[in-house]
Motif scaffolding. Structure first.
Motif, short mmCIF file in Angstrom:
data_model
loop_
_atom_site.label_atom_id
_atom_site.label_comp_id
_atom_site.label_asym_id
_atom_site.label_seq_id
_atom_site.Cartn_x
_atom_site.Cartn_y
_atom_site.Cartn_z
N GLU A 32 0.84 -1.19 0.00
CA GLU A 32 0.00 0.00 0.00
C GLU A 32 0.88 1.24 0.00
N SER A 34 0.48 5.77 -0.40
CA SER A 34 -0.44 6.90 -0.52
C SER A 34 0.32 8.14 -0.93
N VAL A 40 -4.85 10.03 -1.61
CA VAL A 40 -4.98 8.95 -2.59
C VAL A 40 -4.17 7.77 -2.07
N THR A 41 -4.79 6.61 -2.03
CA THR A 41 -4.12 5.39 -1.60
C THR A 41 -4.30 4.32 -2.67
N ASP A 52 -6.86 -2.01 -5.35
CA ASP A 52 -7.76 -1.01 -4.79
C ASP A 52 -7.15 0.38 -4.97
N VAL A 53 -8.00 1.35 -5.21
CA VAL A 53 -7.62 2.76 -5.25
C VAL A 53 -8.65 3.50 -4.42
N GLN A 54 -8.16 4.24 -3.43
CA GLN A 54 -9.05 5.03 -2.59
C GLN A 54 -8.72 6.50 -2.78
N ILE A 55 -9.75 7.30 -3.03
CA ILE A 55 -9.58 8.73 -3.24
C ILE A 55 -10.51 9.45 -2.29
N LYS A 56 -9.92 10.29 -1.45
CA LYS A 56 -10.74 11.08 -0.51
C LYS A 56 -11.53 12.13 -1.30
N GLU A 57 -12.76 12.30 -0.91
CA GLU A 57 -13.66 13.18 -1.64
C GLU A 57 -13.14 14.62 -1.75
#
Length: 104
Positions: A32, A34, A40-41, A52-57
């Motif tokens: 992982e 970021s 963005v992770t 997985d890709v996580q994007i904070k709003e």
């Protein structure tokens, strides 16, 4: 002389099994990274597959898509580098002292 060759072949087979096991374990690992202070992770497995890709709003700005793209690229490149580093560390133990360019 023939006994030495058989012994060497057995040792090579053992090393090959250990290498395959180590590679399988690497493939099962999760990495992982970021960027942007965690905005963005990116998560990937040891096969270099992004899982997985996580994007904070709050980082999503329609007027500044380039910044989001840069954060995604930075996190992705970082996670791929982590995988390469771990792979080289793990698999390198099998090639120490051997001159085998491009092996991994």
């Amino acid at each position: 002389m023939k006994g030495n060759m058989n012994n060497m072949m057995k040792q090579m087979q053992k090393m090959q099994k250990k290498m395959m096991k180590a590679q399988d374990e690497l493939h099962e690992m999760t990495f992982e990274a970021s960027a942007g202070g965690g905005m963005v992770t990116v998560v990937a497995n040891g096969k270099k597959e992004i899982t997985d890709v996580q994007i904070k709003e709050e980082v999503i700005d329609p007027d500044d898509a380039e910044m989001l793209q840069d954060l995604i690229l930075a996190a992705t490149n970082d996670v791929l580098k982590q995988i390469d580093d771990k792979t080289n560390d793990t698999m390198g133990q099998f090639t120490k002292g051997l001159n085998m360019p491009g092996m991994f």
